[in-house]
Design a protein around this motif. Structure first.
Motif: not given
Ligand code: GLU
Ligand code: MG
Length: 434
Positions: A127-152
């Motif tokens: 069995i392999g579990f895959e978890h998704e979660f959200t880091l909640i940010d009050e800062d409304l400016i979001s980084e592009p999805v899947f991007s290095l910027r979002a990761f960094r």
């Protein structure tokens, strides 16, 4: 003693029906002497809803005594620079006072299924579990999805999480910035069923600990807001024979299911509503299980489709070497479920499939939400339950599936979930997510 780093608290806990990890702490100087006898526990604790109240008609009241007995193979000890004292816990079985498994222990529900599958069919699961979660940010400016910027943006959090998981011997295959704002996914390497479920419990606790250390708010909620992308827990599964060989694929036909795998998956499909009641068990789970969320919403099995209840994942090769084998993925679950109940229910339904030599007769090719009623009817396609109330009611009418546990187990489970439903039924979607 606060200055002595060798004296800290070790937690003995269990992942309960509400999907939360609860228990008691003992001193690190004493815990070794308590590994065999554990610590006390109370039956009504299993009736706690995620909101902290005890199920309104729970079968236990104030009576009874139990033990939380640590499994020494399920010890997690993590120490990283940012921590004042190590995060050290054991996953426990809930037992009666004579040491026998308690009827309503979620971990024992999974262990019973694993044992039955092995004894009756000589099969086990990877069995392999895959978890998704959200880091909640009050800062409304979001980084592009899947991007290095979002990761960094979350590099500090991710680095400490990666280090902590590796201390716990949980191998993250990768950390991916997901489609949602602040959303991440972490697929972990496959393990034997019990170890994988233990790791899933530990994964959530370690992630929460890292969020405290880094002062970041993390949420595993299936929906952090009505318009947000959902957080799922996908469960990858392969059937293995006695020699540990994956037997999901038909020996004589590439890309086709073996008889055993087909029977197992057909059992899962037949009891998919009950699986939903255990794998997506909160009021908020049903905001996610809707078409076009890349989560399951119909009783479908499909090749590679990420909206199917069971997605069949193809074999992958590189330079003629197999990297991943033909296997299944169940996509209805979320982190409000105890991994023991989520995976335990999959195994029990799979066993019913094997017992009755059921068969998957066809894969669904198109999205059922875009078919006419007549087309869906012809293919036997139905929506998964649309609310916690509906899923508990469908579970209660699934007598074959309910034989997988004692009536007391179901009485306790239905009562605490219906108490949760009563607590949340008047809330609008926004209030529910909050
Ligand atoms: N976020 C989707 C879910 O709720 C899954 C997206 C994906 O990883 O395929 O299950
Ligand atoms: Mg994902």
């Amino acid at each position: 003693m606060a200055n002595n780093p060798e004296d800290y608290q070790v937690f003995f806990g269990c992942s309960d029906f509400s999907g939360l990890f609860r228990g008691r702490a003992v001193s690190s100087t004493l815990y070794k002497s308590k590994l065999n006898t554990g610590c006390g526990w109370v039956p009504a604790d299993q009736s706690l809803t995620p909101f902290g109240e005890i199920g309104s008609s729970n079968p236990f009241g104030s009576l009874g005594d139990l033990r939380l007995i640590p499994d020494q193979k399920a010890e997690y000890r993590i120490k990283c620079d940012e921590m004042i004292s190590p995060l050290h816990f054991f996953l426990c079985d809930i037992t009666n006072l004579d040491g026998s498994p308690w009827t309503c222990c979620a971990r024992n529900y999974l262990k019973k299924g694993i044992k039955l599958l092995k004894e009756r069919y000589g099969l086990s699961l990877k069995i392999g579990f895959e978890h998704e979660f959200t880091l909640i940010d009050e800062d409304l400016i979001s980084e592009p999805v899947f991007s290095l910027r979002a990761f960094r943006k979350e590099e500090k959090f991710i680095s400490i999480l990666a280090q902590s998981l590796s201390h716990a011997d949980i191998i993250a295959e990768n950390f991916l910035p997901e489609y949602g704002v602040g959303q991440f996914e972490v697929p972990t390497s496959a393990k034997a069923a019990l170890a994988a479920a233990d790791d899933a419990v530990a994964f959530r606790e370690i992630t929460r600990e890292v969020s405290r250390l880094t002062s970041r708010r993390v949420s595993f909620s299936p929906k952090v807001s009505p318009e947000a992308v959902g957080n799922g827990v996908h469960l990858h599964f392969s059937l293995l024979n006695d020699s540990g060989k994956n037997i999901c694929e038909d020996k004589n036909q590439k890309g086709a299911m073996s008889k055993e795998f087909s029977a197992f998956c057909a059992g899962v499909l037949k009891h998919i509503n009950s699986l939903t009641a255990l794998g997506a068990p909160s009021s908020v789970s049903y905001l996610r299980l809707k078409p076009h969320n890349w989560a399951a919403s119909y009783n479908t099995i499909s090749l590679q489709d990420r909206e199917a209840a069971i997605r069949i994942c193809p074999e992958m090769r590189h330079n003629n070497r197999k990297i991943s084998s033909f296997h299944g993925e169940i996509r209805l679950g979320d982190a409000t479920a105890s991994p023991y109940l989520h995976l335990g229910s999959v195994i029990q339904a799979g066993i019913i499939g094997l017992e009755n030599s059921l068969e998957v007769t066809r894969f669904t090719e198109n999205n059922p939400s875009e078919m006419t009623n007549k087309e869906r009817k012809k293919l036997g396609l139905k929506r998964l339950p649309r609310s916690l109330k509906e899923s508990i009611s469908l579970l209660s009418s699934d007598e074959t599936f309910m034989r997988s546990a004692d009536p007391l187990f179901w009485e306790c489970y239905s009562d605490m979930r219906l108490t949760e439903y009563a607590h949340t039924k008047k809330l609008n979607e926004k209030e529910l997510c909050q």
